[in-house]
Design a protein around this motif. Structure first.
Motif, mmCIF file in Angstrom:
data_model
loop_
_atom_site.group_PDB
_atom_site.id
_atom_site.type_symbol
_atom_site.label_atom_id
_atom_site.label_comp_id
_atom_site.label_asym_id
_atom_site.label_seq_id
_atom_site.Cartn_x
_atom_site.Cartn_y
_atom_site.Cartn_z
ATOM 1 N N GLU A 1 -27.722 12.725 -18.557
ATOM 2 C CA GLU A 1 -26.620 11.944 -19.109
ATOM 3 C C GLU A 1 -26.495 10.607 -18.399
ATOM 4 N N ALA A 2 -26.799 10.617 -17.084
ATOM 5 C CA ALA A 2 -26.760 9.375 -16.328
ATOM 6 C C ALA A 2 -27.773 8.379 -16.880
ATOM 7 N N LEU A 3 -28.965 8.892 -17.281
ATOM 8 C CA LEU A 3 -29.990 8.020 -17.845
ATOM 9 C C LEU A 3 -29.497 7.344 -19.124
ATOM 10 N N VAL A 4 -28.759 8.093 -19.948
ATOM 11 C CA VAL A 4 -28.223 7.519 -21.193
ATOM 12 C C VAL A 4 -27.330 6.314 -20.901
ATOM 13 N N HIS A 5 -26.460 6.471 -19.917
ATOM 14 C CA HIS A 5 -25.522 5.382 -19.612
ATOM 15 C C HIS A 5 -26.192 4.251 -18.837
ATOM 16 N N ALA A 6 -27.160 4.572 -17.988
ATOM 17 C CA ALA A 6 -27.898 3.523 -17.288
ATOM 18 C C ALA A 6 -28.689 2.668 -18.274
ATOM 19 N N LYS A 7 -29.300 3.350 -19.267
ATOM 20 C CA LYS A 7 -30.044 2.616 -20.298
ATOM 21 C C LYS A 7 -29.109 1.707 -21.084
ATOM 22 N N LYS A 8 -27.934 2.226 -21.443
ATOM 23 C CA LYS A 8 -26.981 1.436 -22.213
ATOM 24 C C LYS A 8 -26.509 0.204 -21.428
ATOM 25 N N ALA A 9 -26.249 0.395 -20.128
ATOM 26 C CA ALA A 9 -25.822 -0.731 -19.290
ATOM 27 C C ALA A 9 -26.906 -1.794 -19.226
ATOM 28 N N TYR A 10 -28.156 -1.339 -19.080
ATOM 29 C CA TYR A 10 -29.274 -2.290 -19.005
ATOM 30 C C TYR A 10 -29.466 -3.030 -20.321
ATOM 31 N N GLU A 11 -29.327 -2.320 -21.448
ATOM 32 C CA GLU A 11 -29.476 -2.960 -22.756
ATOM 33 C C GLU A 11 -28.392 -4.002 -23.010
ATOM 34 N N LEU A 12 -27.201 -3.729 -22.516
ATOM 35 C CA LEU A 12 -26.085 -4.660 -22.719
ATOM 36 C C LEU A 12 -26.169 -5.878 -21.810
ATOM 37 N N ASN A 13 -26.792 -5.720 -20.649
ATOM 38 C CA ASN A 13 -26.862 -6.828 -19.695
ATOM 39 C C ASN A 13 -28.179 -6.758 -18.931
ATOM 40 N N ARG A 14 -29.235 -7.306 -19.505
ATOM 41 C CA ARG A 14 -30.567 -7.247 -18.891
ATOM 42 C C ARG A 14 -30.717 -8.209 -17.720
ATOM 43 N N GLN A 15 -29.737 -9.063 -17.514
ATOM 44 C CA GLN A 15 -29.836 -10.009 -16.394
ATOM 45 C C GLN A 15 -29.462 -9.375 -15.054
ATOM 46 N N ASP A 16 -28.830 -8.208 -15.069
ATOM 47 C CA ASP A 16 -28.381 -7.577 -13.831
ATOM 48 C C ASP A 16 -29.521 -6.746 -13.249
ATOM 49 N N ASP A 17 -29.995 -7.121 -12.075
ATOM 50 C CA ASP A 17 -31.120 -6.424 -11.432
ATOM 51 C C ASP A 17 -30.759 -4.990 -11.069
ATOM 52 N N ASN A 18 -29.504 -4.741 -10.711
ATOM 53 C CA ASN A 18 -29.099 -3.385 -10.340
ATOM 54 C C ASN A 18 -29.196 -2.435 -11.541
ATOM 55 N N TYR A 19 -28.867 -2.941 -12.716
ATOM 56 C CA TYR A 19 -28.949 -2.117 -13.918
ATOM 57 C C TYR A 19 -30.410 -1.730 -14.183
ATOM 58 N N GLU A 20 -31.267 -2.733 -14.075
ATOM 59 C CA GLU A 20 -32.687 -2.490 -14.335
ATOM 60 C C GLU A 20 -33.277 -1.502 -13.323
ATOM 61 N N LYS A 21 -32.916 -1.672 -12.080
ATOM 62 C CA LYS A 21 -33.438 -0.798 -11.019
ATOM 63 C C LYS A 21 -32.996 0.643 -11.223
ATOM 64 N N LEU A 22 -31.710 0.868 -11.526
ATOM 65 C CA LEU A 22 -31.211 2.228 -11.728
ATOM 66 C C LEU A 22 -31.862 2.871 -12.951
ATOM 67 N N TYR A 23 -31.992 2.103 -14.017
ATOM 68 C CA TYR A 23 -32.574 2.637 -15.254
ATOM 69 C C TYR A 23 -34.024 3.076 -15.026
ATOM 70 N N LYS A 24 -34.812 2.238 -14.342
ATOM 71 C CA LYS A 24 -36.219 2.575 -14.119
ATOM 72 C C LYS A 24 -36.367 3.751 -13.170
ATOM 73 N N GLU A 25 -35.502 3.847 -12.149
ATOM 74 C CA GLU A 25 -35.563 4.989 -11.227
ATOM 75 C C GLU A 25 -35.288 6.300 -11.957
ATOM 76 N N LEU A 26 -34.298 6.294 -12.831
ATOM 77 C CA LEU A 26 -33.971 7.516 -13.579
ATOM 78 C C LEU A 26 -35.094 7.863 -14.557
ATOM 79 N N GLN A 27 -35.714 6.860 -15.169
ATOM 80 C CA GLN A 27 -36.818 7.119 -16.087
ATOM 81 C C GLN A 27 -37.981 7.799 -15.368
ATOM 82 N N GLU A 28 -38.278 7.333 -14.156
ATOM 83 C CA GLU A 28 -39.432 7.849 -13.407
ATOM 84 C C GLU A 28 -39.193 9.251 -12.854
ATOM 85 N N ASN A 29 -37.929 9.589 -12.617
ATOM 86 C CA ASN A 29 -37.636 10.872 -11.956
ATOM 87 C C ASN A 29 -37.168 11.955 -12.921
ATOM 88 N N ILE A 30 -37.129 11.662 -14.199
ATOM 89 C CA ILE A 30 -36.720 12.693 -15.168
ATOM 90 C C ILE A 30 -37.912 13.057 -16.049
#
Length: 550
Positions: free
Chosen positions: A521-550
């Motif tokens: 569920e965290a991945l769903v919301h991390a992806k949504k945050a990244y899609e809404l604001n791709r300029q934020d490096d923290n969003y991108e980092k969290l999204y990619k970490e969750l993708q790699e570990n799930i």
């Protein structure tokens, strides 16, 4: 606090520019410069010349009539007194009347001129007393000629004939003139006529001078000082982020409810000298130039400062009590100048409505209508300033028009009114505040790391008030800092339900879900945050970490 975090709409105020114009000047209209020379109509007995000018002197000196027009031959006078209903205007004619038809035509022409005067005065009805001073009555006139009034639309002409030995009796039987002894001397010389005429003109000149002095009590100084101050502050704002930037406005003292609730009451004063954009500055500067100079001339410098500042403060107070938007501008103080002119109208209603009254009232009504129909105008500030101007003017009054008891009543009424407004305005209960004020105060608490105070403000609003997405988000942020992750999780979900595009809420919820082991569920919301604001490096980092570990 960043500009993006402010989330407060900027509400500007706009004052319609106008120039004080008088419908009539202070001078006597229509008098020939050479008319003060000795002029006697040969075909009228000097005794009736004397009576003619004695009546004119009585009207000017004792009835406070104002000469509107004096004919070049000095045998016709129009006088005005808007405060006397039974004879708003008096027309006097010195002429030996020959035929009744001439009188009828003259009264018809008088009714036409009277209707023009009525329209220029803006009166619903006009009563004109039309007085003929003659040696004899018309040879073919009946008794009804001078008894029946002549009507023209909304103007009524009431004729009165004064002739021969019956003149005195006619005047004494008229209630309007019965309080004066009109007996004429047996013999009247040219010198007697010139003397009473001179007395009339002197009384008229004194009347004009007295009225003019009401508008010229002093030379303006502080109007120009306030104009210079607001120009300087505008350039300072432009050099420090811009006069339209919310963060800059807040930093330099704009009216901002959250900080005022926190105790920054000096913000009742500072917004008077700040303006939002060049158009706002231009309109208020022009309005202040014309209105301020007029009020400062009439009330004097010290009184003007009091009126201007009190009006500005009451305008800011009304804006604080009844609107939540960030606002600034001198409009409240400028409307206070309108209020001061209205108070002048209370003291001198005849002069007020004869000169600027109609213009003032029309401009005030126009501004208020615009305030209710055009978004972004702080009408609460306008109305508060207008009321403050009337009250402040009533407290200090005009020079040479001091009324201590009335001034004390205005002072007491002002204190009571402000107390009532404050008691019924924004109190200490956050549920009674508008949601923007709640969020603004909470944001200040969070910026100062006052987590518990922020939670204390936000929780009652969430439970019993009208929260929005930001309210839920700020509460969740305070709860995270207080390690209350379970309620924070629920409030973040509530924020997302209110606004699905709230990327900060998606990101924070993803972090809480990771902490509780809900990584999918965290991945769903991390992806949504990244899609809404791709300029934020923290969003991108969290999204990619969750993708790699799930």
């Amino acid at each position: 606090m960043s500009g993006n975090d402010c989330r407060v709409g900027v509400k500007t105020s706009l004052t319609v520019f106008f120039v004080l114009q008088c419908k009539k000047g202070f001078g006597i209209v229509g008098i020939d410069k050479g008319s003060f020379k000795k002029k006697v109509v040969d075909d009228v007995d000097l005794r009736y010349h004397y009576l003619f000018w004695k009546i004119a002197h009585y009207l000017v000196e004792f009835k406070q009539y104002r000469i509107l027009n004096l004919s070049p031959n000095q045998d016709e006078i129009w006088l005005e007194n808007t405060g006397i209903k039974e004879a708003n205007v008096i027309r006097m004619v010195l002429k030996d009347l020959d035929w009744g038809n001439w009188v009828k035509r003259d009264m018809e022409l008088t009714s036409v001129n009277g209707e023009k005067i009525r329209k220029s005065l803006g009166k619903r009805q006009l009563q004109v007393k039309n007085i003929y001073v003659s040696t004899f009555p018309p040879v073919d006139s009946g008794p009804d000629l001078f008894q029946e009034p002549v009507n023209n639309q909304k103007t009524t002409i009431q004729p009165l004939l004064l002739h021969g030995d019956q003149s005195v009796d006619t005047l004494m039987n008229d209630p309007f003139f019965s309080e004066v002894d009109w007996d004429l001397p047996n013999e009247v010389l040219d010198a007697n006529v010139e003397w009473i005429k001179s007395m009339t003109m002197t009384a008229s000149s004194k009347q004009i001078q007295k009225e003019r002095q009401l508008f010229e009590k002093g030379k303006p100084f502080f109007t120009y000082f306030f104009i210079a101050l607001q120009l300087i502050m505008f350039f300072i704002l432009e050099l420090n982020g811009g006069s339209k930037d919310p963060q800059t406005l807040i930093e330099f003292g704009a009216k901002y409810n959250p900080l005022m609730i926190e105790g920054e009451w000096w913000r009742l004063v500072t917004p008077i000298f700040l303006h939002i954009g060049i158009l706002h500055l231009l309109m208020n500067t022009l309005a202040l130039f014309y209105l301020g100079t007029a009020v400062e001339k009439m009330f004097g410098r010290i009184r003007f400062i009091f009126i201007y500042m009190i009006s500005g403060i009451t305008g800011s107070l009304a804006s604080f009590l009844f609107t939540s938007n960030l606002s600034a501008g001198a409009s409240g103080a400028i409307f206070g100048c309108f209020g001061a002119l209205l108070y002048f109208g209370v003291l001198y209603p005849k002069i007020f409505f004869r000169t600027m009254g109609t213009n003032i009232i029309a401009v005030i009504l126009l501004n208020l209508v615009l305030g209710f129909t055009i978004p972004g105008i702080d009408n609460a500030g306008h109305i508060g300033g207008l009321i403050g101007g009337v009250l402040a003017a009533g407290i200090v009054s005009l020079p040479n028009a001091l009324r201590p008891l009335r001034q004390l009543l205005f002072l007491g009424g002002s204190i009571v009114l402000i107390g009532v407004l404050m008691s019924r305005g924004i109190g200490t209960d956050p549920t009674s505040w508008d949601v923007d004020t709640v969020n603004g105060v909470a944001q200040e608490k969070i910026s100062n790391q006052q987590w518990e105070e922020a939670e204390k403000i936000l929780l009652p609003v969430v439970e019993d008030g009208s929260p929005n997405a930001q309210t839920f988000f700020y509460l969740s942020y305070a709860e995270i800092k207080l390690n209350k992750l379970a309620p924070a999780k629920n409030h973040l979900k509530a924020a997302i339900d209110e606004n699905g595009q709230f990327h900060e809420a998606h990101y924070n919820l993803a972090l809480i879900l990771i902490d509780s082991g809900e990584r999918k569920e965290a991945l769903v919301h991390a992806k949504k945050a990244y899609e809404l604001n791709r300029q934020d490096d923290n969003y991108e980092k969290l999204y990619k970490e969750l993708q790699e570990n799930i």
